[in-house]
Design a protein around this motif. Sequence first.
Motif, short mmCIF file in Angstrom:
data_model
loop_
_atom_site.label_atom_id
_atom_site.label_comp_id
_atom_site.label_asym_id
_atom_site.label_seq_id
_atom_site.Cartn_x
_atom_site.Cartn_y
_atom_site.Cartn_z
N GLY A 102 0.83 -1.20 0.00
CA GLY A 102 0.00 0.00 0.00
C GLY A 102 0.85 1.24 0.00
N ASP A 103 0.18 2.39 -0.04
CA ASP A 103 0.90 3.66 -0.04
C ASP A 103 1.56 3.88 1.31
N THR A 104 2.81 4.31 1.29
CA THR A 104 3.55 4.58 2.51
C THR A 104 4.04 6.01 2.50
N VAL A 105 4.26 6.56 3.68
CA VAL A 105 4.78 7.91 3.83
C VAL A 105 6.27 7.83 4.11
N ARG A 106 7.05 8.52 3.32
CA ARG A 106 8.51 8.47 3.47
C ARG A 106 8.92 9.19 4.75
N TRP A 107 9.73 8.54 5.57
CA TRP A 107 10.19 9.13 6.82
C TRP A 107 11.39 10.01 6.55
N GLU A 108 11.39 11.18 7.16
CA GLU A 108 12.51 12.10 7.01
C GLU A 108 13.05 12.43 8.39
N PRO A 109 14.37 12.36 8.57
CA PRO A 109 14.95 12.63 9.89
C PRO A 109 14.80 14.10 10.25
N THR A 110 14.66 14.36 11.53
CA THR A 110 14.57 15.73 12.01
C THR A 110 15.96 16.33 12.15
N LEU A 111 16.01 17.62 12.44
CA LEU A 111 17.30 18.28 12.64
C LEU A 111 18.06 17.64 13.80
N ALA A 112 17.34 17.33 14.88
CA ALA A 112 17.99 16.70 16.04
C ALA A 112 18.55 15.33 15.67
N ASP A 113 17.81 14.58 14.85
CA ASP A 113 18.31 13.26 14.42
C ASP A 113 19.60 13.40 13.62
N GLN A 114 19.63 14.37 12.70
CA GLN A 114 20.82 14.58 11.88
C GLN A 114 22.02 14.95 12.74
N LEU A 115 21.82 15.88 13.66
CA LEU A 115 22.94 16.35 14.48
C LEU A 115 23.39 15.30 15.48
N ARG A 116 22.43 14.53 16.00
CA ARG A 116 22.80 13.47 16.94
C ARG A 116 23.67 12.41 16.27
N LEU A 117 23.34 12.08 15.03
CA LEU A 117 24.15 11.12 14.29
C LEU A 117 25.56 11.66 14.06
N GLN A 118 25.66 12.94 13.68
CA GLN A 118 26.98 13.53 13.46
C GLN A 118 27.77 13.62 14.76
N LEU A 119 27.08 13.85 15.87
CA LEU A 119 27.75 13.93 17.16
C LEU A 119 28.38 12.59 17.53
N HIS A 120 27.66 11.51 17.30
CA HIS A 120 28.20 10.18 17.65
C HIS A 120 29.32 9.78 16.71
N ILE A 121 29.31 10.32 15.48
CA ILE A 121 30.41 10.02 14.55
C ILE A 121 31.64 10.86 14.88
N ALA A 122 31.42 12.11 15.30
CA ALA A 122 32.53 13.04 15.54
C ALA A 122 33.31 12.71 16.80
N SER A 123 32.65 12.13 17.80
CA SER A 123 33.35 11.90 19.07
C SER A 123 32.86 10.60 19.70
N GLY A 124 33.80 9.87 20.25
CA GLY A 124 33.46 8.64 20.96
C GLY A 124 33.47 8.82 22.46
N CYS A 125 33.76 10.04 22.91
CA CYS A 125 33.83 10.34 24.34
C CYS A 125 32.42 10.45 24.91
N SER A 126 32.14 9.72 25.96
CA SER A 126 30.80 9.73 26.56
C SER A 126 30.47 11.10 27.16
N GLU A 127 31.48 11.79 27.69
CA GLU A 127 31.25 13.10 28.29
C GLU A 127 30.87 14.11 27.22
N VAL A 128 31.59 14.08 26.09
CA VAL A 128 31.26 14.99 24.98
C VAL A 128 29.86 14.70 24.46
N ARG A 129 29.51 13.43 24.34
CA ARG A 129 28.18 13.08 23.85
C ARG A 129 27.09 13.53 24.83
#
Length: 466
Positions: A102-129
């Motif tokens: 059936g017809d589905t609605v395409r999911w789009e990440p929010t700004l927070a989702d985009q930045l959270r992903l980049q944050l986890h890629i940029a640093s592995g430090c738990s304190e920074v995260r």
Amino acid sequence: MQMTYEMSLKQVQKLVMTPELRQAITILQLPTVELLKYVENELLVNPVLEETEAGETGDMASGSDSRAPQGGEVDWERYFGDGTDLGYVREPRDPDPEDGPGDTVRWEPTLADQLRLQLHIASGCSEVRRIGEYLLGCMDENGFISGDGADIAEALGVSQEAVESVRRLIQGFEPVGVGSRDLTECLEVQIDASDASETTRKLARRIVLQHLEDVARGRVSYIAQALGATPQDVQEAIDLIRSLNPRPGANYQSGPDVRYIVPDVFIERVDGDYIVLLNDTAVPRLVVSRFYRSMLSDRGADESAKEFIREKLNSALWLIRSIEQRRSTIQRVTESIVRFQRDFLDYGIKRLHPLTLRQVAQDIGVHESTVSRATVGKYAQTPRGTFELRFFFGSGVSTSEGDAASAASIKKLISEMITREDQKAPLSDREIAEALGRQGICISRRTVAKYREEMAVPSSAKRKRY
């Protein structure tokens, strides 16, 4: 003085807004998406109504029946005796097996989702995260971080330097400029990240810090004199500033509240003519439950239960009639619009004619308020694009040939003139009015200025290039 009582009988003619009439008016002005929600709610509160798939047979489908009484109570036992229905059946549509579930609605990440992903890629430090997650929670829909750094550091039990360090890290994420505290800082970050020359970036930073308001007013010469630069260099720096995004987070989806336009009608071109098709596939087909139908003829059924069923059947009948009346009215209104705006469909917006609700109402023989309710919030998909039905209604001005030109078509002409103008000597509003006059469109300078402002086009002084 003696007071007396008497009884008198007099006839008064007045309009009574019955619940059924209110329902019909409400359904008429509902767009397709809202009508679907309305029908779904009626299916919940009225047990007599049921929804069937396209192509299935039912006891009563959405529509009207010339044999059914137009007012008063309906003898449902007699009505169902001959096994007929109300006549309108939605055209079945064969499912395509390749369409999937059936017809589905395409999911789009929010700004927070985009930045959270980049944050986890940029640093592995738990304190920074941990600090970064907190800062993302303080970010508004434009990508700016609110809140005092000292308060954030105290809440997290870390130093202000650590909070500022993570904030600078976030400023390097995409989109560039997020994590800033204000507009000036956001523009400075984007200027530093641009590929312009160092001279242009340095001048652009000075303009952002000292003359941002003058940029909005187009005061290039004043800025050049104040900063001791040439107008050409200032113009190049302003071009860089205007290419930046003052709200870097606004282009991202901020939440689940997404609204999609579902056309209520389709205007298709077939063999040189235009036909109007209603979007019937969006609204379910309503039928009467066989179970409750059988209870009417059951002699052993409780009489109060039968009375309840009759009441719900009357409500169902009015709902079905109202939906069919809405369908018929929108069809007739759209067909009338097509007759009036045939030139627009053939040649484009330059040939859009002025049109009023009264003209359409007189054409199809209804009241203006009916046309208004039938067009508000409704959309039509045409060969020229998808437009709200209200788009086809608008004022206009007279031409020298005795015809009329709509405001939308005049705006299109003005936009094309400004696009072709000499940027070193842009056209003034008076010059545009005179040029339109030579084309037979009588319009004043003030009207040109009004249309230009509605299109968010700056004045000639602000459009001038050095």
